[in-house]
Design a protein around this motif. Structure first.
Motif, PDB file in Angstrom:
ATOM      1  N   THR A  91     -37.527 -27.504 -33.007  1.00 50.44           N
ATOM      2  CA  THR A  91     -36.230 -28.003 -32.552  1.00 50.44           C
ATOM      3  C   THR A  91     -36.284 -29.561 -32.239  1.00 50.44           C
ATOM      4  OG1 THR A  91     -35.452 -26.085 -31.681  1.00 50.44           O
ATOM      5  CG2 THR A  91     -34.367 -27.877 -30.809  1.00 50.44           C
ATOM      6  N   LYS A  92     -37.579 -30.011 -31.703  1.00 51.44           N
ATOM      7  CA  LYS A  92     -37.598 -31.450 -31.433  1.00 51.44           C
ATOM      8  C   LYS A  92     -37.731 -32.068 -32.729  1.00 51.44           C
ATOM      9  CE  LYS A  92     -41.011 -34.469 -28.975  1.00 51.44           C
ATOM     10  NZ  LYS A  92     -42.173 -34.456 -28.415  1.00 51.44           N
TER      11      LYS A  92
ATOM     12  N   LEU B  45     -36.432 -31.255 -35.567  1.00 52.28           N
ATOM     13  CA  LEU B  45     -35.199 -31.421 -36.131  1.00 52.28           C
ATOM     14  C   LEU B  45     -34.199 -32.457 -35.583  1.00 52.28           C
ATOM     15  CD1 LEU B  45     -34.397 -27.546 -36.885  1.00 52.28           C
ATOM     16  CD2 LEU B  45     -34.638 -29.627 -38.816  1.00 52.28           C
ATOM     17  N   ASP B  46     -34.404 -32.428 -34.250  1.00 56.80           N
ATOM     18  CA  ASP B  46     -33.532 -33.303 -33.468  1.00 56.80           C
ATOM     19  C   ASP B  46     -33.822 -34.798 -33.744  1.00 56.80           C
ATOM     20  OD1 ASP B  46     -32.234 -31.393 -31.941  1.00 56.80           O
ATOM     21  OD2 ASP B  46     -33.321 -31.600 -30.102  1.00 56.80           O
TER      22      ASP B  46
ATOM     23  N   GLU C 152     -40.745 -22.732 -32.004  1.00 50.77           N
ATOM     24  CA  GLU C 152     -39.397 -23.066 -32.246  1.00 50.77           C
ATOM     25  C   GLU C 152     -39.010 -24.320 -31.263  1.00 50.77           C
ATOM     26  OE1 GLU C 152     -35.007 -21.159 -30.844  1.00 50.77           O
ATOM     27  OE2 GLU C 152     -36.560 -19.712 -30.820  1.00 50.77           O
ATOM     28  N   ALA C 153     -39.575 -24.587 -30.335  1.00 47.85           N
ATOM     29  CA  ALA C 153     -39.343 -25.652 -29.532  1.00 47.85           C
ATOM     30  C   ALA C 153     -39.903 -27.010 -30.079  1.00 47.85           C
ATOM     31  CB  ALA C 153     -39.887 -25.724 -28.145  1.00 47.85           C
TER      32      ALA C 153
ATOM     33  N   ASP D  47     -32.340 -35.573 -37.039  1.00 45.83           N
ATOM     34  CA  ASP D  47     -30.909 -35.674 -36.667  1.00 45.83           C
ATOM     35  C   ASP D  47     -30.544 -37.025 -36.287  1.00 45.83           C
ATOM     36  OD1 ASP D  47     -28.063 -34.814 -36.756  1.00 45.83           O
ATOM     37  OD2 ASP D  47     -28.452 -34.996 -34.456  1.00 45.83           O
TER      38      ASP D  47
ATOM     39  N   GLU E  52     -41.690 -19.075 -29.167  1.00 48.25           N
ATOM     40  CA  GLU E  52     -40.790 -19.928 -28.543  1.00 48.25           C
ATOM     41  C   GLU E  52     -41.438 -21.321 -28.415  1.00 48.25           C
ATOM     42  OE1 GLU E  52     -40.438 -18.285 -24.500  1.00 48.25           O
ATOM     43  OE2 GLU E  52     -39.326 -16.669 -25.481  1.00 48.25           O
TER      44      GLU E  52
END
Length: 151
Positions: A58-59, A61-62, A54-55, A65, A51
């Motif tokens: 995700t950070k 990837l954000d 993944e966090a 983006d 997890e």
């Protein structure tokens, strides 16, 4: 008083580079290598390790983006700026008679070089056009919008 559990001893084989990193890290922290290794193994085997990874992913990837969104905006500004300039230039620049056109072509290289120098100065010290254009601007066209002329 609870009895302290005796720790189990294991033998592992580490790559020399990993062993060096472990020794250096333990020395910098002034902690035993076994404590560092135990914490690393516990972290690796922890159910929330996935997890956490993944966090972090995700950070990242954000962030990518958001950068891509800004790049799309900046490219859009550049394209629209060029389109408005071309429409304005075509609408306001009359065709020249041939003798004057030849003189204009002769002067074009000099004018282009001056343009490139000015652009270089602008890019070097700013402000950039993208900084001058607010993201909060409403998109209602002003009454003197050049894009609507002579289409």
């Amino acid at each position: 008083m609870t009895a302290r559990k005796k720790k189990a001893q294991i033998s592992v084989y580490l790559d020399p580079d990993v062993m060096t990193m472990l020794a250096d890290y333990a020395a910098r922290r002034d902690q035993p290598q076994s404590l560092i290794a135990e914490a690393a193994i516990a972290s690796f085997l922890s159910p929330d390790a996935a997890e956490r990874r993944e966090a972090v992913l995700t950070k990242r990837l954000d962030q990518i983006d958001r950068r891509m969104t800004r790049m799309e905006r900046d490219v859009g500004i550049a394209v629209e700026t060029l389109a408005v300039f071309i429409k304005f230039w075509l609408a306001t620049t009359p065709s020249l008679p041939e003798p004057a056109a030849q003189a204009a072509r002769a002067k074009a290289s000099e004018r282009y070089d001056a343009f490139v120098v000015a652009l270089g100065r602008r890019l070097a010290k700013g402000p950039k056009l993208q900084q001058e254009i607010s993201e909060d601007v409403t998109m209602s066209p002003p009454h003197n919008d050049l894009s609507d002329r002579h289409e």
